[in-house]
Design an enzyme around this catalytic site. Structure first.
Site, PDB file in Angstrom:
ATOM      1  N   THR B  82     -88.482  33.038  28.702  1.00  0.00           N
ATOM      2  CA  THR B  82     -89.003  34.438  28.533  1.00  0.00           C
ATOM      3  C   THR B  82     -87.980  35.306  27.800  1.00  0.00           C
ATOM      4  OG1 THR B  82     -87.822  34.951  30.604  1.00  0.00           O
ATOM      5  CG2 THR B  82     -90.425  34.405  30.846  1.00  0.00           C
ATOM      6  N   THR B 158     -83.624  28.112  31.160  1.00  0.00           N
ATOM      7  CA  THR B 158     -82.124  27.852  31.144  1.00  0.00           C
ATOM      8  C   THR B 158     -81.916  26.515  32.101  1.00  0.00           C
ATOM      9  OG1 THR B 158     -81.836  29.173  32.894  1.00  0.00           O
ATOM     10  CG2 THR B 158     -81.491  30.104  30.813  1.00  0.00           C
ATOM     11  N   ASP B 159     -83.138  26.120  32.917  1.00  0.00           N
ATOM     12  CA  ASP B 159     -82.571  25.105  33.964  1.00  0.00           C
ATOM     13  C   ASP B 159     -82.470  23.775  33.137  1.00  0.00           C
ATOM     14  OD1 ASP B 159     -83.286  26.804  35.939  1.00  0.00           O
ATOM     15  OD2 ASP B 159     -84.791  25.641  36.879  1.00  0.00           O
ATOM     16  N   LYS B 235     -75.229  23.999  32.619  1.00  0.00           N
ATOM     17  CA  LYS B 235     -75.437  25.031  33.308  1.00  0.00           C
ATOM     18  C   LYS B 235     -74.619  24.954  34.760  1.00  0.00           C
ATOM     19  CE  LYS B 235     -79.164  28.013  35.095  1.00  0.00           C
ATOM     20  NZ  LYS B 235     -80.531  28.313  35.467  1.00  0.00           N
TER      21      LYS B 235
END
Lengths: 614, 410
Positions: B82, B158-159, B235
């Site tokens: 998004t 981002t995951d 991450k």
């Protein structure tokens, strides 16, 4: 100005924001503790930007805040977390806070919302790291005992504390806040103040709200006939509310008069600002001399009106200046107040000539970088145009004394959308019914007058005191009301006036001292010195030992014997009338560690012995 | 309430003690959401509602942003993150937007530094990403570069962004920057990191860089973005803005904000240093086994038929000794085993302890200082592009896309 508020069509309502004294914040598990900035553990900075709504429009209030791209700095603490940093999703809505709000709703006879939805309300002045404030409507439609209607009660998160301009402290962000909104049902300044006082009383009656300056804030909505709704933010002192209302009415009346005068004069506003930078190259005003650009605009037929006072210390020019400042300029100059500030009469004449301004016109100038000047001019023209409408719908902030300054346009409903990271909370009938309604402080005062025989002022002090419940517990444990009141209120007030740190004294310790007095171990005369010792950090035992060392009956008898023997001549001369003065000497010696009654009894016996001895 | 309500209908809501007006939004588990005129939503039993009217839907205004044809061309390939979104304040719905004009509207600064072409590859949550989509992604990027894009921005949830960046790193050799970017805080909020990340990604896409990277917040402040190599990034936090970290080596550089000044370290591959080349085959029958104390060797049997397994071992790269026999069997049957470490930082060395030596004896390859997920993606690519397991084993020991270093620098 007329004081007939009914004739002016005054309509006012209030919003009260009060911090709740919960263990944890509304959407995270941090404590609700206010910190000193020097205890801060770190700092970060962010930019906030308005997001476009569905209609491709920015909210007007949000847009105005965005005129300057601003960087906001934030202080963190060991009592703040990633939620305040806007770097972790919120925890579920704090149930302790919700129960307090529901309790207040119940007191006001309101209808709880069956399912509570947390919303995001756009606020991009930097006071919320996320750019929105989380808020939930909890209950609707209630009435105060005095008749004022309560429209809604909301549960919100408190904003970050502004240290200065764009610098904020995160300790306050997220403390639960109740927002109580009345309907626009008040018609005099006094009624507004009374309603605020009554709501304050209800809040305090719960015993679950924070106390002290800044923990309660009143926003006032005011309009008069032909005026417009104006919201005045952040009135902290209750006693100023009526004055704020009076001054806003005065302002709106004055603005309506200006409107009529402008129409009479056929006033108008030029469309294009004129660059007058060169005129001030040698000006005595440093601001003007050094300015990269100076723009001027002519307001036809405005002479004398821009400088006209509309509120103590405020003119129409001040309003224009507030609008211009949104672009980052320091302020403006207008010919109603010139020559002054180092600007000569000759320069004013040149300025007027450059803009072909006549006697009846007013010229306004701003000085700053070109971009800021152009932005400020747009704002000044906008505000000048509003003068033809009279009063603008605005959010204003209170200044010292009760006058106000422009903050931003009134926000619209478009600023809210759902906080999708927080689950809805259903309020069951069982939950609402199970809530205990606290005794209202007004009722507590009556009860103290009637049951405990306290005087009206003392009863009021006691009822509003934080030590109210400890006071009542002591009485339930058998302590006489008058003594309990002295211990929990009057004596503490006296000591506080003398500079003692009475906030350091535990209610529980006071309870222990009262028990010792009750059982006769300590004389009630020693109460004040003992409380003083407690305020200095002593334990109850230490305090008693210092202020009232233990004296056994034998020691007491010996002391009395000695004193009576030393003063036998005096006693023989005065007879029983000597009891009083001698009593004073004995009490001084035993320093309040023995009940006066016991001293009196032994002393009388000793005196009668002396008198009966030839 | 008798007639069916539709979103946007004006309703009156009757509760015990009060009535109020609002707009009907939706009903879930018997509770209807109503937006009151004040903007607040409340949930009420659906039977408390009476329809009193329909709202007029205003036409949304779309502002077309004019692109400047003299600016360099960047292609934005969207996978569903998004980076741009719109809120319907009436219903509260937040929708992702993918057209170039939507993105340029959401991040107005972009149009001043480049012209953009938008390619919407898919619209998925990044946890639903698959190797098949990695292949489409690599192909789409390849085609955009071939068509003249001077830089590529890939918007991604981002995951699993680090997996995708690693996958594209192996599949595609690129002469221009391929920049993966996302946001940790949703784009609807004024504090979203989408604008800064998006601007910095554009800055990196226009720079002299020439490899696949991730560009995300470098600190909690809005001061700079870090440029991470696609095969060294991970991450490392669930929610912080600076969640993405380069592990075990230096970041490739930074992009300052708002100035967008790109600083590259000497190790960063430069624009034009590599010829465009796509090799997108993947062997999907690969997996990661995260070893834990007491883990039964039987669990390995569940991976029967898999062509390659990455072991995320303890410490220097170990599993329990009772794993060794099972590994040996599967190795003999053709499964490639590569050892990585749960430590994430540091190099695997199976030559220090007996267990390690026995693992090597059973056929396990030391994965050096590769991150476990990167090793997995690499193994898929290596097995997809080699003739036999032996060749694959050799390739696994080589640095193909900056995923392993020769020296562990202090």
């Amino acid at each position: 100005m007329s004081d007939d508020y009914q004739a002016l069509g005054l309509i006012a309502g209030i919003e009260i924001h009060q911090q709740l004294n919960t263990k944890e914040k509304l959407f995270c598990r941090c404590p609700t503790t206010i910190r000193e900035t020097e205890d801060s553990t770190g700092e970060f900075f962010r930019y906030l930007r308005a997001t476009k709504s569905e209609m491709g429009e920015l909210d007007r209030a949000a847009e105005e805040e965005m005129m300057q791209v601003r960087q906001f700095r934030y202080l963190t603490y060991d009592t703040t977390c990633l939620v305040e940093n806007d770097e972790e999703p919120p925890a579920p809505l704090n149930n302790e806070a919700l129960d307090i709000v529901l309790t207040i709703a119940k007191v006001c006879g309101m209808t709880p919302v069956p399912e509570i939805h947390t919303m995001r309300k756009l606020v991009i002045d930097g006071s919320n790291t996320s750019g929105f404030q989380r808020t939930a409507l909890v209950a609707m439609n209630g009435t105060l005992p005095g008749g004022a209607e309560i429209e809604t009660v909301c549960l919100e998160e408190e904003a970050a504390q502004r240290i200065e301009d764009t610098f904020f402290s995160l300790d306050r962000l997220g403390i639960p806040l109740i927002e109580i909104t009345t309907s626009p049902c008040m018609h005099t300044p006094e009624a507004v103040q009374e309603t605020a006082a009554q709501i304050g009383m209800i809040l305090r009656s719960t015993g679950r709200v924070k106390r002290g300056l800044g923990t309660i804030r009143q926003d006032i909505n005011i309009s008069i006939r032909e005026g417009a709704r104006v919201e005045i933010k952040g009135v902290q002192e209750l006693d100023l509310i009526a004055e704020v209302v009076r001054r806003e009415v005065q302002r709106q009346v004055a603005l309506l008069e200006i409107r009529e005068e402008l129409k009479r004069r056929g006033a108008s506003i030029e469309k294009t600002p004129v660059d007058v930078t060169a005129l001030f190259a040698e000006c005595g005003s440093r601001v003007l001399k050094k300015a990269p650009m100076i723009l001027g605009i002519k307001l036809n037929g405005f002479a004398g009106l821009v400088g006209r006072e509309i509120q103590p210390g405020r003119r129409l020019g001040s309003e224009m200046s507030d609008y211009a400042k949104k672009c980052g300029v320091g302020g403006l100059f207008h010919t109603d107040e010139l020559p002054a500030y180092g600007v000569t009469e000759e320069e004013v004449a040149k300025l007027k000539a450059a803009l072909s301004a006549e006697e009846q016109d007013c010229v306004i100038i701003v000085a700053d970088k070109p971009q800021r000047c152009q932005c400020a001019m747009k704002q000044i023209i906008r505000r000048a145009e509003m003068a033809f409408e009279g009063v603008a719908k605005e959010t204003r902030k209170m200044l010292e004394g009760g006058s106000t300054a422009y903050m931003r346009p009134l926000p619209g409903a478009a600023r809210m959308y759902p906080e999708t990271d927080v689950f809805q909370v259903r309020v069951t009938r069982e939950r609402f019914e199970a809530l205990e309604v606290p005794e209202m402080i007004d009722d507590t005062i009556s009860r103290y007058l009637k049951d405990y025989g306290l005087t009206k002022e003392v009863a009021r002090q006691m009822a509003y005191s934080e030590r109210r419940s400890a006071f009542e517990e002591a009485i339930a444990a058998g302590i006489k009301p008058a003594l309990a009141e002295r211990a929990f209120n009057s004596t503490l007030r006296e000591l506080s006036r003398e500079g003692a740190q009475v906030s350091r004294i535990d209610d529980e310790d006071i309870g222990k001292i009262l028990q010792s007095i009750q059982s006769g171990d300590v004389a009630k005369e020693a109460l004040s010195p003992i409380l003083k010792a407690l305020s200095e950090g002593k334990s109850p035992d230490e305090a008693c030992a210092i202020a009232a060392p233990k004296v056994s009956e034998d020691e007491l008898a010996a002391i009395i014997r000695r004193i009576v023997t030393e003063r036998s001549d005096f006693i023989k001369e005065r007879g029983n009338a000597a009891t009083g003065p001698v009593m004073g000497i004995v009490m001084k010696e035993v320093r309040g560690s023995v009940d006066g009654k016991i001293v009196n009894q032994i002393l009388r016996e000793a005196i009668s012995q002396v008198l009966n001895t030839p | 309430m008798n007639e069916k309500l539709e979103t946007g209908d004006i309703v009156r809501c009757t509760l015990k003690g009060c009535t109020c007006e609002g707009t009907y939004i939706a009903t879930r588990e018997g509770m209807a959401t109503v937006k009151l005129t004040s903007g607040y939503n409340i949930g009420v039993p659906q039977d408390a509602l009476t329809k009193t009217g329909s709202s007029e839907m205003a036409e949304p205004q779309i502002t077309e942003i004019r692109q400047k044809s003299d600016l360099p061309l960047i292609s934005i390939v969207s996978t569903g993150g998004t980076i741009a979104s719109k809120i319907d304040y009436r219903t509260g719905a937040v929708t992702s937007q993918f057209r170039a004009s939507d993105i340029l509207n959401a991040i107005p600064g972009l149009a001043t530094i480049a012209q953009f072409r938008a390619v919407q590859l898919c619209n998925i949550l990044s946890e639903n990403m698959t190797p098949a989509i990695w292949q489409q992604l690599a192909r789409a990027i390849h085609d955009e570069i071939k068509a003249g894009a001077q830089g590529i921005i890939v918007t991604h949830g981002t995951d699993t962004m680090a997996y995708s960046a690693a996958a594209v790193s192996f599949m595609l050799k690129t002469p221009v920057p391929v920049v993966f970017v996302g946001s940790q805080r949703s784009a609807d909020r004024p504090s979203s990191d989408n604008v800064m990340n998006g601007m910095c990604a554009a800055g990196a896409a226009l720079s002299t860089l020439g490899e696949v990277v991730v560009v995300m917040h470098g600190s909690t402040s809005d001061d700079f973005c870090a440029i991470h190599r696609g095969t060294r990034v991970r991450k490392m936090h669930t929610s912080r803005r600076d969640a993405f970290q380069t592990i075990g080596t230096e970041t490739l550089g930074t992009v300052s904000y708002p100035a967008l000044e790109v600083t590259l370290n000497s190790g960063a591959v430069r624009r034009g240093a590599t010829e465009l080349f796509l090799k997108e085959k993947l062997e999907e029958k690969c997996g990661i086994v995260w070893y834990y104390p007491g883990m039964s060797p039987d669990t390995l049997s569940a991976w029967n038929g898999y062509k390659g397994i990455i072991l995320a071992g303890t410490g220097l790269g170990h599993s329990g000794t009772d794993f060794i026999a099972r590994i040996k069997e599967m190795h003999a049957a053709g499964t490639v085993f590569v050892m990585t470490s749960q430590c994430l930082n540091g190099r695997v060395c199976d030559r220090v302890y007996d267990t390690g030596r026995d693992l090597l004896g059973a056929g396990v390859i030391e994965g050096e200082d590769m991150l476990p997920e990167v090793a997995l993606v690499k193994l898929m690519w290596v097995l997809g592009n080699s003739k036999n397991p032996d060749e694959a084993r050799e390739l696994m020991k080589q640095d193909l896309a900056g995923e392993m270093t020769r020296r562990s620098r202090v």
